[in-house]
Design a protein around this motif. Structure first.
Motif, PDB file in Angstrom:
ATOM      1  N   SER A 139       5.950   1.031   2.184  1.00  0.00           N
ATOM      2  CA  SER A 139       6.100   1.840   3.399  1.00  0.00           C
ATOM      3  C   SER A 139       7.557   2.229   3.616  1.00  0.00           C
ATOM      4  CB  SER A 139       5.572   1.069   4.613  1.00  0.00           C
ATOM      5  OG  SER A 139       4.227   0.716   4.458  1.00  0.00           O
ATOM      6  N   THR A 142       8.719   4.877   1.214  1.00  0.00           N
ATOM      7  CA  THR A 142       8.062   6.151   1.529  1.00  0.00           C
ATOM      8  C   THR A 142       8.723   6.828   2.717  1.00  0.00           C
ATOM      9  OG1 THR A 142       5.962   5.242   0.723  1.00  0.00           O
ATOM     10  CG2 THR A 142       5.858   7.249   2.040  1.00  0.00           C
ATOM     11  N   SER A 145      12.136   8.350   1.970  1.00  0.00           N
ATOM     12  CA  SER A 145      12.094   9.659   1.313  1.00  0.00           C
ATOM     13  C   SER A 145      11.921  10.779   2.328  1.00  0.00           C
ATOM     14  CB  SER A 145      10.948   9.698   0.301  1.00  0.00           C
ATOM     15  OG  SER A 145       9.696   9.614   0.954  1.00  0.00           O
ATOM     16  N   SER A 316      -2.874  16.296   2.344  1.00  0.00           N
ATOM     17  CA  SER A 316      -2.861  14.894   2.754  1.00  0.00           C
ATOM     18  C   SER A 316      -3.742  14.655   3.979  1.00  0.00           C
ATOM     19  CB  SER A 316      -1.421  14.455   3.061  1.00  0.00           C
ATOM     20  OG  SER A 316      -0.625  14.486   1.904  1.00  0.00           O
ATOM     21  N   TRP A 324       1.010  10.054   0.624  1.00  0.00           N
ATOM     22  CA  TRP A 324       2.341  10.068   0.034  1.00  0.00           C
ATOM     23  C   TRP A 324       2.725  11.451  -0.494  1.00  0.00           C
ATOM     24  CZ3 TRP A 324       1.941  11.505  -5.039  1.00  0.00           C
ATOM     25  CH2 TRP A 324       0.696  11.295  -5.655  1.00  0.00           C
ATOM     26  N   ALA A 327       4.347  12.976   2.433  1.00  0.00           N
ATOM     27  CA  ALA A 327       5.564  12.233   2.774  1.00  0.00           C
ATOM     28  C   ALA A 327       6.705  12.544   1.810  1.00  0.00           C
ATOM     29  CB  ALA A 327       5.269  10.732   2.771  1.00  0.00           C
ATOM     30  N   LEU A 328       6.363  12.737   0.530  1.00  0.00           N
ATOM     31  CA  LEU A 328       7.405  12.996  -0.471  1.00  0.00           C
ATOM     32  C   LEU A 328       7.779  14.476  -0.570  1.00  0.00           C
ATOM     33  CD1 LEU A 328       6.210  10.663  -3.384  1.00  0.00           C
ATOM     34  CD2 LEU A 328       8.099  10.279  -1.807  1.00  0.00           C
ATOM     35  N   VAL A 442       3.608   8.384   8.889  1.00  0.00           N
ATOM     36  CA  VAL A 442       3.735   8.081   7.452  1.00  0.00           C
ATOM     37  C   VAL A 442       3.823   6.579   7.243  1.00  0.00           C
ATOM     38  CG1 VAL A 442       5.261   8.302   5.454  1.00  0.00           C
ATOM     39  CG2 VAL A 442       4.778  10.295   6.878  1.00  0.00           C
ATOM     40  N   ALA A 446       1.059   4.468   5.220  1.00  0.00           N
ATOM     41  CA  ALA A 446       1.504   3.770   4.007  1.00  0.00           C
ATOM     42  C   ALA A 446       1.104   2.301   4.008  1.00  0.00           C
ATOM     43  CB  ALA A 446       3.014   3.898   3.856  1.00  0.00           C
TER      44      ALA A 446
END
Length: 594
Positions: A139, A142, A145, A316, A324, A327-328, A442, A446
């Motif tokens: 988490s 993640t 990022s 997502s 993710w 998130a990325l 997020v 995660a």
């Protein structure tokens, strides 16, 4: 008068088997229906207790002696002023009785409990396990990022150096991990508070003409915001934030998100000069008066990355297991944008870049705080306004995710934690932080277990500050604008507004007023307008309470609203009313006329 079924308020009369606490709870949780005798004779208000008993007896005699029951509600004995005041203060400021855990404890135990109250990490830390760490590690990485590109973007939105966005994701996160009671809140800067900072401080000092003074005022505003937030928690004044109703927050956040999106047109179109005003008319005038300066290269790059971010977020959302990917996406956009600019030398063709970011951890800034006139009043006002908004968002987000995981967070403790991290942050080159929804969502998706995910995020940001900041030199500003627009679109909750319309038209009016005030006037005016209408709603609720006629549900002793329960029958000769508010001086005349 015919024999009446058991009335709904028979339990208000104390009985021998009820304890005082039980009686008190029943009295405090029931609405008081009013029963009127509907005889032929006019009713005269009694002035003494003897006359009251005589009037009651006369009313009973008017039912032709057919009634075999009479019910009396005992008048509570008068309470001493000091006792009554003490009880009211306790109910207002200490409804959860926070000192109950210290009763009958030894001094060492009291000290430990006190430390655990202010530092919850001492409570759950000894039970921390390797399985929890694995989840928190994933988490933390993640959300790091996401925190790095968002931090840089929001710092630019506040007209502050981009490096401050990274500073503000490092120290405050460590403080909150020790003092916060939420397992899911991910600490960082937020767009609305950044916009408010730019708007309110920019009216006093120009960030372009006097950047050092502007920076110091941002630290000072953060310091006062933290003091105000911590004071609310210490003095148990968290109920003040509750005046920001759900309708107010929905409208205000949507309006602020719209304003933030409009402000990003500067980066998308590659404009050098842009209005400092935030209202829709001023922004549109600034955009369309500079059509000859629009850069198509910047606009094309911006819309491509915005499309990429929106597609990944939609993906997502439809497939939560792939959270993710969304998130990325911001960090991926930063890397791709930087590589594209580096290899194509796009900065020479109108694409603006961040430039040099200095290495190193947060420098101390306690000597930079400004406590002199005329800037002090601006810093205090900015701190209080941004502090309230940050508190409302952070506590609302924390409570929402706590509800999903079925645990409780103390609002006053959260205020102390958020306030402390902002005070410490203002002394270490940070500006206002709280728990933003996007980052916390997020963190939640995660699979975080504890606040250790914030520590992992802070360590990742620390490594970035020490070794990786030169890599952001070629990051195009248009990518940061795309990241902000993508995040802000998620704050415009059209479904919530439509739901308010279907449930309560007045709440919808509050929502639209907040939105219109922010978009067409300013963020401050929109906030004041929304809070003012919300307070007016509360006053109207007390001054003009709803009154319902109750009827008896057949074959039961239950009384319900006859408009909602068609099978509830009114009692002949008796009018049973339910007043949907306490009886105060503000509504006594209205109720008598009603």
């Amino acid at each position: 008068m015919p024999h009446l079924p058991q009335p709904p308020f028979h339990s208000l009369t104390p009985t021998a088997h009820q304890s005082p606490n039980t009686q008190k709870k029943k009295l405090s949780t029931k609405l008081f229906p009013l029963v009127f005798c509907m005889g032929n004779a006019d009713y005269v208000y009694p002035s003494t207790s003897d006359e009251a008993e005589a009037a009651a007896a006369e009313c009973n005699n008017n039912d032709n002696n057919n009634s075999s029951h009479s019910h009396k509600v005992a008048i509570p004995p008068p309470q001493p002023f000091v006792k009554s005041l003490k009880y009211n203060l306790k109910e207002t400021f200490f409804p959860d009785d926070p000192l109950r855990q210290f009763k009958n404890q030894s001094p060492p135990r009291k000290l430990l409990l006190g430390l655990q109250y202010f530092f919850p990490i001492l409570e759950w830390g000894p039970r921390y396990s390797l399985d929890f760490f694995k989840a928190d590690l994933i988490s933390g990485v993640t959300i790091a990022s996401l925190a790095i590109p968002q931090g840089i973007s929001y710092a630019k939105l506040a007209n502050l150096p981009p490096i401050l966005g990274l500073y503000s994701s490092f120290v405050p996160a460590l403080v909150y991990a020790m003092m916060g009671s939420s397992r899911d809140l991910a600490v960082g800067t937020v767009a609305v508070a950044s916009l408010l900072t730019a708007s309110m401080l920019g009216s006093q000092v120009s960030a372009a003409e006097n950047p050092q003074l502007y920076l110091h005022l941002a630290f000072t505003a953060t310091f006062f915001a933290g003091l105000f937030q911590a004071a609310l928690g210490l003095f148990r004044l968290g109920f003040i934030v509750d005046f920001l109703s759900h309708a107010t927050i929905v409208g205000f956040m949507a309006g602020a998100a719209t304003v933030v999106i409009l402000q990003q047109l500067k980066g998308i179109l590659g404009l050098d000069h842009f209005t400092h005003a935030t209202d829709l008319v001023s922004v549109m005038r600034s955009v369309f008066s500079q059509t000859h300066q629009w850069r198509w290269e910047s606009a094309l790059l911006g819309f491509c990355f915005l499309f990429f971010l929106l597609v990944t977020r939609q993906f997502s959302k439809k497939r939560p297991k792939f959270f993710w990917v969304s998130a990325l996406a911001p960090l991926t956009s930063v890397i791709l944008g930087s590589l594209l600019v580096y290899f194509t030398h796009a900065e020479k063709h109108g694409v603006q870049v961040i430039g040099q970011l200095k290495k190193g951890l947060n420098p101390l800034s306690f000597g930079d705080l400004v406590f002199v006139s005329p800037y002090l009043s601006t810093a205090i006002k900015t701190g209080i306004v941004t502090g309230v908004i940050a508190l409302a968002e952070g506590i609302a987000v924390g409570r929402s995710f706590a509800m999903f995981k079925n645990y409780h967070i103390d609002g006053n403790k959260e205020m102390i934690a958020i306030g402390t991290m902002n005070v410490v942050g203002s002394l270490t080159s940070c500006y206002l932080t709280t728990g933003p929804f996007s980052r916390s969502a997020v963190n939640f998706n995660a699979g975080c277990k504890t606040a250790v995910s914030n520590i992992v995020m802070a360590l990742a940001v620390m490594l970035t500050l020490l070794f990786l900041t030169p890599l952001f030199h070629y990051t195009p500003l248009v990518v940061l604008s795309s990241i902000i627009i993508s995040a802000m679109l998620g704050l415009i909750d059209v479904e919530a507004a439509l739901h308010l319309w279907s449930i309560d038209k007045f709440d919808f009016l509050v929502c639209i007023s907040a939105y219109a005030g922010v978009v067409f006037a300013s963020v401050e005016i929109g906030l004041v307008l929304a809070v003012g209408i919300s307070v007016l709603r509360v006053l109207l609720f007390v001054a003009r309470p709803k009154t319902f006629i109750l009827g008896n549900v057949s074959n039961s002793g239950i009384y319900r609203n006859v408009e909602q329960y068609p099978n509830a029958a009114t009692v002949p000769g008796v009018l049973v009313l339910e007043i949907d508010a306490p009886i105060y001086f503000a509504n006594s005349s209205y109720l008598r006329e009603r």
